[in-house]
Enzyme design. Structure first.
Site, PDB file in Angstrom:
ATOM      1  N   TYR A   1      18.744 -61.915  55.369  1.00 26.99           N
ATOM      2  CA  TYR A   1      19.139 -63.127  56.092  1.00 26.99           C
ATOM      3  C   TYR A   1      19.798 -62.550  57.497  1.00 26.99           C
ATOM      4  O   TYR A   1      19.573 -63.214  58.582  1.00 26.99           O
ATOM      5  CB  TYR A   1      20.276 -63.773  55.305  1.00 26.99           C
TER       6      TYR A   1
ATOM      7  N   VAL B   1       7.821 -75.108  57.852  1.00 27.35           N
ATOM      8  CA  VAL B   1       7.723 -74.058  59.031  1.00 27.35           C
ATOM      9  C   VAL B   1       7.232 -72.832  58.699  1.00 27.35           C
ATOM     10  O   VAL B   1       7.136 -71.839  59.610  1.00 27.35           O
ATOM     11  CB  VAL B   1       9.132 -74.104  59.501  1.00 27.35           C
TER      12      VAL B   1
ATOM     13  N   ASN C   1      15.986 -75.507  63.108  1.00 26.31           N
ATOM     14  CA  ASN C   1      17.194 -75.599  62.421  1.00 26.31           C
ATOM     15  C   ASN C   1      16.880 -75.340  60.606  1.00 26.31           C
ATOM     16  O   ASN C   1      17.629 -74.475  60.099  1.00 26.31           O
ATOM     17  CB  ASN C   1      17.830 -77.146  62.255  1.00 26.31           C
TER      18      ASN C   1
ATOM     19  N   LYS D   1      18.305 -63.593  61.135  1.00 23.49           N
ATOM     20  CA  LYS D   1      19.205 -64.402  62.313  1.00 23.49           C
ATOM     21  C   LYS D   1      19.378 -63.693  63.503  1.00 23.49           C
ATOM     22  O   LYS D   1      19.633 -64.367  64.732  1.00 23.49           O
ATOM     23  CB  LYS D   1      20.620 -65.016  61.455  1.00 23.49           C
TER      24      LYS D   1
ATOM     25  N   ASP E   1      10.597 -81.898  57.797  1.00 25.28           N
ATOM     26  CA  ASP E   1      11.212 -81.018  56.597  1.00 25.28           C
ATOM     27  C   ASP E   1      10.131 -80.784  55.363  1.00 25.28           C
ATOM     28  O   ASP E   1       9.411 -81.490  55.254  1.00 25.28           O
ATOM     29  CB  ASP E   1      12.643 -81.844  55.995  1.00 25.28           C
TER      30      ASP E   1
HETATM   31  N1  LIG Z   1      25.462 -74.195  55.790  1.00 28.33           N
HETATM   32  C1  LIG Z   1      26.057 -72.978  56.625  1.00 28.33           C
HETATM   33  O1  LIG Z   1      27.165 -72.432  56.078  1.00 28.33           O
HETATM   34  C2  LIG Z   1      25.297 -72.211  57.591  1.00 28.33           C
HETATM   35  C3  LIG Z   1      25.861 -71.326  58.369  1.00 28.33           C
HETATM   36  C4  LIG Z   1      25.218 -70.713  59.455  1.00 28.33           C
HETATM   37  C5  LIG Z   1      23.912 -71.019  59.506  1.00 28.33           C
HETATM   38  N2  LIG Z   1      23.353 -71.839  58.861  1.00 28.33           N
HETATM   39  C6  LIG Z   1      22.052 -72.351  59.157  1.00 28.33           C
HETATM   40  O2  LIG Z   1      21.781 -73.519  59.733  1.00 28.33           O
HETATM   41  C7  LIG Z   1      20.605 -74.164  59.245  1.00 28.33           C
HETATM   42  C8  LIG Z   1      20.621 -75.398  58.291  1.00 28.33           C
HETATM   43  O3  LIG Z   1      21.179 -75.194  57.101  1.00 28.33           O
HETATM   44  P1  LIG Z   1      22.033 -76.245  56.368  1.00 28.33           P
HETATM   45  O4  LIG Z   1      23.270 -75.190  56.080  1.00 28.33           O
HETATM   46  O5  LIG Z   1      22.203 -77.211  56.786  1.00 28.33           O
HETATM   47  O6  LIG Z   1      21.181 -76.197  54.719  1.00 28.33           O
HETATM   48  P2  LIG Z   1      20.523 -77.221  53.898  1.00 28.33           P
HETATM   49  O7  LIG Z   1      20.277 -76.681  52.906  1.00 28.33           O
HETATM   50  O8  LIG Z   1      21.530 -78.196  53.668  1.00 28.33           O
HETATM   51  O9  LIG Z   1      19.376 -77.871  55.040  1.00 28.33           O
HETATM   52  C9  LIG Z   1      18.273 -77.117  55.291  1.00 28.33           C
HETATM   53  C10 LIG Z   1      17.019 -78.023  55.217  1.00 28.33           C
HETATM   54  O10 LIG Z   1      15.843 -77.102  55.625  1.00 28.33           O
HETATM   55  C11 LIG Z   1      15.026 -77.472  54.805  1.00 28.33           C
HETATM   56  N3  LIG Z   1      13.887 -76.325  54.719  1.00 28.33           N
HETATM   57  C12 LIG Z   1      14.176 -75.187  53.673  1.00 28.33           C
HETATM   58  N4  LIG Z   1      12.989 -74.437  54.038  1.00 28.33           N
HETATM   59  C13 LIG Z   1      12.160 -74.880  54.829  1.00 28.33           C
HETATM   60  C14 LIG Z   1      10.889 -75.007  55.421  1.00 28.33           C
HETATM   61  N5  LIG Z   1      10.241 -73.572  54.933  1.00 28.33           N
HETATM   62  N6  LIG Z   1      10.377 -75.581  56.235  1.00 28.33           N
HETATM   63  C15 LIG Z   1      10.753 -76.870  56.607  1.00 28.33           C
HETATM   64  N7  LIG Z   1      12.218 -77.495  56.020  1.00 28.33           N
HETATM   65  C16 LIG Z   1      12.913 -76.282  55.419  1.00 28.33           C
HETATM   66  C17 LIG Z   1      15.353 -77.928  53.271  1.00 28.33           C
HETATM   67  O11 LIG Z   1      14.706 -78.834  52.680  1.00 28.33           O
HETATM   68  C18 LIG Z   1      16.711 -78.625  53.951  1.00 28.33           C
HETATM   69  O12 LIG Z   1      16.342 -80.016  53.942  1.00 28.33           O
HETATM   70  C19 LIG Z   1      19.828 -73.014  58.604  1.00 28.33           C
HETATM   71  O13 LIG Z   1      18.946 -72.465  59.274  1.00 28.33           O
HETATM   72  C20 LIG Z   1      21.020 -72.105  57.912  1.00 28.33           C
HETATM   73  O14 LIG Z   1      20.365 -70.716  58.038  1.00 28.33           O
HETATM   74  C21 LIG Z   1      23.921 -72.520  57.721  1.00 28.33           C
END
Ligand SMILES: NC(=O)c1ccc[n+]([C@@H]2O[C@H](COP(=O)([O-])OP(=O)(O)OC[C@H]3O[C@@H](n4cnc5c(N)ncnc54)[C@H](O)[C@@H]3O)[C@@H](O)[C@H]2O)c1
Length: 253
Positions: A155, A63, A89, A159, A36
């Site tokens: 976004y 990333v 992720n 995706k 992370d």
């Molecule tokens: N929460 C939702 O409703 C939702 C829905 C669909 C898809 N997603 C996707 O799920 C995935 C996880 O998101 P989440 O909802 O758990 O969010 P979150 O913000 O709780 O967790 C995301 C994590 O990614 C880390 N991160 C951000 N940018 C980064 C980078 N450049 N390099 C490394 N780490 C990085 C952050 O520090 C965080 O710990 C994402 O790809 C998001 O687009 C989320």
């Protein structure tokens, strides 16, 4: 245990779904690289995994940077000797900007993290998988990667691209023992709203109409169960697929 002796790298594993996936994989016997941008958060996840008797290592990785991707995959090899499962992720949201309002800088940031980061990690992992003759990739896409109403132009496009890469990768290496699938989560209770900057009121308003039919918000652990299925041999015949996990939200469209 479904992932006994497997080595997994999970990006964005300090929070939300990445954290839940890292914890579940470790519980199922995997040795996990918890990668992370947020090093402290990653270390906290590793500590909780270790306290539960699991095996994990924290890696500080952005990333969006090739060298960090390399270091993250190297960490799996150096710490645990191999790589079996890659979970892409890490991701951020945009500000719901429709295309007329998106700035290049924001577009590039979203794509560097959500899309190019996924490509670069897969590009780094595949040669390892080819040499072993097996390997699994799980990409966290989004219902926004299948529909136009869930976020802004950047976004959604980032995706959709992950879905495209997932299908291409699944197909290309289908006879090499490698599987690549994606999960399209709907609304899940995580910290992702922290990444939403300068919300575009028009775009948010349009998106809100579709959000009005969300049956319920999911928990990260519910998505982690899908990620476990896709990483394990239970899904041996599933490849190049996108599994939607959204409580039926997008069944409406
Ligand atoms: N929460 C939702 O409703 C939702 C829905 C669909 C898809 N997603 C996707 O799920 C995935 C996880 O998101 P989440 O909802 O758990 O969010 P979150 O913000 O709780 O967790 C995301 C994590 O990614 C880390 N991160 C951000 N940018 C980064 C980078 N450049 N390099 C490394 N780490 C990085 C952050 O520090 C965080 O710990 C994402 O790809 C998001 O687009 C989320």
């Amino acid at each position: 245990m479904k992932l006994e002796n497997k080595v997994a790298v999970v990006t964005g594993a300090a929070s939300g779904m990445g954290k839940a996936i890292a914890e579940l994989y470790a519980k199922e016997g995997a040795k996990v690289i918890v990668a992370d941008l947020n090093k402290e958060g990653a270390e906290a996840v590793v500590e909780s995994i270790k306290n539960s008797g699991g095996n994990a290592t924290a890696v500080s990785a952005n990333v969006a940077k090739q060298e960090d991707i390399d270091a993250m995959i190297d960490a799996a090899i150096n710490e645990y000797g191999t790589l079996d499962v890659l979970v892409n992720n890490a991701g951020i949201m945009d500000g719901f900007e429709p295309v007329a309002d998106i700035m290049d800088e924001k577009w590039d940031l979203i794509f560097d993290i959500n899309t190019k980061g996924v490509m670069r990690a897969m590009r780094r992992a595949i040669p390892i998988f080819l040499e072993k003759g097996n390997g699994v990739i799980v990409n966290i896409a989004s219902t926004g990667g299948q529909n136009g109403a869930h976020a802004g132009a950047a976004y959604g496009a980032s995706k959709h691209a992950v879905v495209g890469m997932t299908k291409n990768t699944g197909y290309m290496y289908a006879q090499k023992g490698i599987r690549c699938n994606a999960i399209a989560p709907g609304a899940v209770e995580t910290n992702i709203s922290a990444s939403m900057k300068n919300i575009n009121e028009f775009g948010m308003g349009r998106s809100r109409l579709a959000q009005g039919v969300i049956p319920r918000v999911g928990q990260p652990e519910e998505v982690a169960q899908v990620a476990l299925f896709l990483a394990s041999d239970d899904s041996s015949f599933v490849n190049g697929s996108v599994i939607t996990a959204d409580a039926g939200w997008t069944a409406a469209f």
